[in-house]
Design an enzyme around this catalytic site. Sequence first.
Site, PDB file in Angstrom:
ATOM      1  N   LYS A 107      -8.578   5.610  -6.181  1.00 24.02           N
ATOM      2  CA  LYS A 107      -9.061   6.494  -6.915  1.00 24.02           C
ATOM      3  C   LYS A 107     -10.204   7.289  -6.380  1.00 24.02           C
ATOM      4  O   LYS A 107     -10.160   8.392  -6.397  1.00 24.02           O
ATOM      5  CB  LYS A 107      -9.306   5.872  -8.176  1.00 24.02           C
ATOM      6  CG  LYS A 107      -8.019   5.306  -9.280  1.00 24.02           C
ATOM      7  CD  LYS A 107      -8.562   4.619 -10.148  1.00 24.02           C
ATOM      8  CE  LYS A 107      -7.317   4.128 -10.816  1.00 24.02           C
ATOM      9  NZ  LYS A 107      -7.426   3.335 -11.925  1.00 24.02           N
ATOM     10  N   GLY A 151       0.991  -1.227   0.168  1.00 31.64           N
ATOM     11  CA  GLY A 151       0.002  -0.016  -0.007  1.00 31.64           C
ATOM     12  C   GLY A 151       0.870   1.165   0.025  1.00 31.64           C
ATOM     13  O   GLY A 151       2.050   1.028   0.181  1.00 31.64           O
ATOM     14  N   PRO A 152       0.296   2.516  -0.296  1.00 31.56           N
ATOM     15  CA  PRO A 152       1.117   3.653  -0.324  1.00 31.56           C
ATOM     16  C   PRO A 152       1.543   3.882   1.225  1.00 31.56           C
ATOM     17  O   PRO A 152       1.360   3.146   2.255  1.00 31.56           O
ATOM     18  CB  PRO A 152      -0.069   4.635  -0.529  1.00 31.56           C
ATOM     19  CG  PRO A 152      -1.298   4.015  -0.359  1.00 31.56           C
ATOM     20  CD  PRO A 152      -1.158   2.592  -0.481  1.00 31.56           C
ATOM     21  N   PRO A 153       2.758   4.940   0.921  1.00 35.69           N
ATOM     22  CA  PRO A 153       3.110   5.056   2.331  1.00 35.69           C
ATOM     23  C   PRO A 153       1.976   5.754   3.578  1.00 35.69           C
ATOM     24  O   PRO A 153       1.205   6.455   3.208  1.00 35.69           O
ATOM     25  CB  PRO A 153       4.159   6.553   2.218  1.00 35.69           C
ATOM     26  CG  PRO A 153       4.237   6.466   0.678  1.00 35.69           C
ATOM     27  CD  PRO A 153       3.110   5.800   0.041  1.00 35.69           C
ATOM     28  N   GLY A 154       2.391   5.753   4.710  1.00 32.04           N
ATOM     29  CA  GLY A 154       1.757   6.200   5.807  1.00 32.04           C
ATOM     30  C   GLY A 154       0.457   5.626   6.232  1.00 32.04           C
ATOM     31  O   GLY A 154      -0.472   6.158   6.609  1.00 32.04           O
ATOM     32  N   VAL A 155       0.124   4.209   5.655  1.00 36.10           N
ATOM     33  CA  VAL A 155      -1.032   3.605   5.944  1.00 36.10           C
ATOM     34  C   VAL A 155      -0.988   2.497   6.924  1.00 36.10           C
ATOM     35  O   VAL A 155      -2.114   1.822   7.129  1.00 36.10           O
ATOM     36  CB  VAL A 155      -1.788   2.834   4.473  1.00 36.10           C
ATOM     37  CG1 VAL A 155      -2.206   4.081   3.641  1.00 36.10           C
ATOM     38  CG2 VAL A 155      -0.745   2.259   4.070  1.00 36.10           C
ATOM     39  N   GLY A 156       0.106   2.499   7.801  1.00 34.01           N
ATOM     40  CA  GLY A 156      -0.065   1.695   8.838  1.00 34.01           C
ATOM     41  C   GLY A 156       0.659   0.566   8.506  1.00 34.01           C
ATOM     42  O   GLY A 156       0.488  -0.528   9.531  1.00 34.01           O
ATOM     43  N   LYS A 157       1.444   0.271   7.583  1.00 29.56           N
ATOM     44  CA  LYS A 157       2.127  -1.078   7.285  1.00 29.56           C
ATOM     45  C   LYS A 157       3.023  -1.204   8.589  1.00 29.56           C
ATOM     46  O   LYS A 157       2.984  -2.573   9.061  1.00 29.56           O
ATOM     47  CB  LYS A 157       2.823  -1.078   6.014  1.00 29.56           C
ATOM     48  CG  LYS A 157       1.884  -0.894   4.966  1.00 29.56           C
ATOM     49  CD  LYS A 157       2.510  -1.001   3.616  1.00 29.56           C
ATOM     50  CE  LYS A 157       3.530  -0.008   3.139  1.00 29.56           C
ATOM     51  NZ  LYS A 157       3.062   1.389   3.220  1.00 29.56           N
ATOM     52  N   THR A 158       4.092  -0.702   8.703  1.00 26.69           N
ATOM     53  CA  THR A 158       5.076  -0.649   9.875  1.00 26.69           C
ATOM     54  C   THR A 158       4.137  -0.890  11.241  1.00 26.69           C
ATOM     55  O   THR A 158       4.596  -1.752  11.947  1.00 26.69           O
ATOM     56  CB  THR A 158       5.885   0.478   9.849  1.00 26.69           C
ATOM     57  OG1 THR A 158       6.438   0.610   8.625  1.00 26.69           O
ATOM     58  CG2 THR A 158       7.144   0.132  10.974  1.00 26.69           C
ATOM     59  N   SER A 218      -5.786   3.004 -17.521  1.00 28.82           N
ATOM     60  CA  SER A 218      -6.904   3.595 -17.104  1.00 28.82           C
ATOM     61  C   SER A 218      -7.407   5.143 -17.474  1.00 28.82           C
ATOM     62  O   SER A 218      -8.388   5.696 -16.977  1.00 28.82           O
ATOM     63  CB  SER A 218      -7.118   3.491 -15.683  1.00 28.82           C
ATOM     64  OG  SER A 218      -6.073   4.577 -14.876  1.00 28.82           O
TER      65      SER A 218
HETATM   66  P1  ADP Z   1       3.778   2.711   6.669  1.00 30.97           P
HETATM   67  O1  ADP Z   1       4.677   1.690   6.921  1.00 30.97           O
HETATM   68  O2  ADP Z   1       2.582   2.175   5.792  1.00 30.97           O
HETATM   69  O3  ADP Z   1       4.441   3.627   5.911  1.00 30.97           O
HETATM   70  P2  ADP Z   1       3.465   3.481   9.165  1.00 30.97           P
HETATM   71  O4  ADP Z   1       3.253   2.555   9.880  1.00 30.97           O
HETATM   72  O5  ADP Z   1       4.681   4.047   9.505  1.00 30.97           O
HETATM   73  O6  ADP Z   1       3.013   3.589   7.813  1.00 30.97           O
HETATM   74  O7  ADP Z   1       2.447   4.780   9.919  1.00 30.97           O
HETATM   75  C1  ADP Z   1       2.523   6.114   9.847  1.00 30.97           C
HETATM   76  C2  ADP Z   1       1.853   6.355  11.144  1.00 30.97           C
HETATM   77  O8  ADP Z   1       0.420   6.423  11.059  1.00 30.97           O
HETATM   78  C3  ADP Z   1       2.407   5.713  12.457  1.00 30.97           C
HETATM   79  O9  ADP Z   1       2.288   6.654  13.458  1.00 30.97           O
HETATM   80  C4  ADP Z   1       1.216   4.864  12.532  1.00 30.97           C
HETATM   81  O10 ADP Z   1       1.108   4.502  14.095  1.00 30.97           O
HETATM   82  C5  ADP Z   1       0.029   5.844  12.129  1.00 30.97           C
HETATM   83  N1  ADP Z   1      -1.247   4.793  11.386  1.00 30.97           N
HETATM   84  C6  ADP Z   1      -1.115   4.477  10.425  1.00 30.97           C
HETATM   85  N2  ADP Z   1      -2.286   3.690  10.194  1.00 30.97           N
HETATM   86  C7  ADP Z   1      -3.119   3.676  11.499  1.00 30.97           C
HETATM   87  C8  ADP Z   1      -4.300   3.096  11.896  1.00 30.97           C
HETATM   88  N3  ADP Z   1      -5.013   2.452  11.085  1.00 30.97           N
HETATM   89  N4  ADP Z   1      -4.649   3.452  13.043  1.00 30.97           N
HETATM   90  C9  ADP Z   1      -3.801   4.053  14.125  1.00 30.97           C
HETATM   91  N5  ADP Z   1      -2.614   4.802  13.419  1.00 30.97           N
HETATM   92  C10 ADP Z   1      -2.104   4.664  12.327  1.00 30.97           C
END
Ligand code: ADP
Length: 694
Positions: A625, A258-265, A582
Amino acid sequence: MEGTNRVIFFKKLIEPEERRDLADDDPTSLRGKVATAKLPDEVRLAAEAEIARMEKTDPSVAEYAIALNYVECLLSLPWTEMAPGSFDLDGAARVFASSHAGLGQVQERVLEHLAAHALGASRRFSILVVDDEPIARANLELVLRREGHLVSTAANGQEALRLFDSETFDLIVSDLKMDTMDGQQLLEAVRDRSPETQCIIVTGFATVDSAVRAMRSGAVHYLTKPIDLDDLRTAVTDVLQSRRARYRMRAPLLCFVGPPGVGKTSVGQAIAKAMGRPFVRLSLADMRDEAEVRGHRRTYAGAMPGRIMQALRTVGVRNPVFMLDEMDKMGQDARSDPAMALLELLDPEQNDRFLDRYVDLPFDLSEVMFIATANDTSRLRGPLLDRLEVVPFAGYSEDEKVDIASRFMLPRQLYEHGLTHPRPEVENEALRHIIRDYTDEAGVRGLERELARLCRKLARIHLEAQTALPDSLDVEQVTALLGPARYSHDKAGFGAHVGRATGLVWSEKGGEIIFVEASSMQGTGQLILTGSLGDVLKESARIALSHLRSIPAAFGLQDVAFDRLDIHIHIPAGDVAKDGPSAGVTIAAALVSLLAGRPARADVALSGEISLGGRVLPVSGIREKVLAAARAGARTVILPEANAPDVAHLRATVRHLPDIELVDTVSGALGIVLTPVAGNDRHMPPATTREGRA
Ligand code: ADP
């Protein structure tokens, strides 16, 4: 002097967290450490051999320091250390609920995976002992039960076979000579009935011939009576370990995409917490050299273990949750391909004996739980992708972002900035304002940064003015603190333009809005394409134009002299990677708008591949999208009819969405996006959509 320099040089090679006073580590002290450390025999012997070499070497010689570094490295690796870790499903669900919101399907998929992993890891093996001597049978049963296995017994081959009618066995330990069906016959019968079951033959009458026959029939070990219990245990462990590895092989690794910042880590961290194991993350981005994964040979000056071993050394156990981040960004150069080392790392048949070039002794990685992440799976090569179970992390809707911010990110930021007594609240409308006007992203990383900025400002005011902070911040107060808006929520724009249509594309940052511009000039029927377009997109443009030219009257273009016009299509937005099919329908809209002089509505965003015959074909990334369209302020989104199931799922999970119109033909899409021109709209066939719009 030279010796001193060398010590400083080698000190640098040791990781800071375990840098010790090297003066302490002479051969005698190292011997003591090796004697008390929990090391496998193979490692202990290697360390002792190296210490013996050090004893014969002058400390000022380079080899001495190389050996010293090596023994230090062996001592610092977690050869046997395991995090105790435990797993229960309810506990894991609680960990997710207390740290994340809006995960939906992701949480379900992860919990299912963890449940299967836990079951597989705790699974007991079932063994069938077959012997006609009751005492031998009872002894074997006792020994194997003590090892923790489920054990059944049978007095001869026939009795054993009957048990196969109702049970499955991982392993048979069978005597060779028995009345009513001997071990050899049993082996052959079992091979037909249950080819997965392994067999160890035990006999008091071992001959080379009988051993060869048993092995040919598929026995994996051949032991002689009286049985040496250590031999038996080793043989059984051997067989069962390879079986466990086979089970593991079938269980794919999770890959969060998924895109950055969606909570993968952070989901990876939650998994580690739920399993009671430490978490470690290694970024593979731009890793080009296999040696980075697998280390350099010790003979190189300044050689070090690879990044995997370094990470394990940091984390101190051999069963962490190990995130291999940005696997799709891994590089490759002509001489070396780190993906090959990764494949070996992730292959359960091999990873219990992973060989780092520097460590030069096999390390058991089979207890590590690897999780991969990627922004875009199309960049992952086949063999790696085959091993992965892709879990898509789509972006969050505005409501989900408000929820995540108010429940998790804002309280965390306030706490980290010491704003706890009293703790100011931020109204939901103000959070929505931050999301709309200060961020433009699929995930929430930028939002977290803005909340941190807000907290810094509040902390400063609190300290400088010594004034109490307001209990709750509204839109105005937030704007005063954060300054002018950074993004326009109305990026899609208003009104209608001739020769310009709004489109939606998928990129690894999530969904993006684009504009397709078309213009024409006198010429010779050429098509000019600009805007760093990929090959697939260029083809879409050609298909769109061919379709219009094939039935011009259907689009009101019967008077257009295509062969005396050059048509230029441009897609601005330099930072958006533009490829994929698309944009076909958007290009068609821009072209008809230009050539028929019918303005295209800016707040209607389109996405769809088109065929030469004018059908609108399905596309991927619907959620991304539509969320991008919502962020950009589009009122209506036009999507292919064939994407109806994705749209239904989206409607069920996201509350506030733009209007979504489903179409199956180009003319259907044009009927919605193009405004009629007086006297000219008779050329346009009525739009056919699922919603019945005319
Ligand atoms: P990714 O690894 O996808 O780039 P991160 O896991 O680093 O994203 O997430 C970025 C920040 O957003 C982190 O501080 C994370 O805790 C928070 N975050 C992302 N998704 C959620 C969620 N569904 N619920 C709560 N916090 C989230």
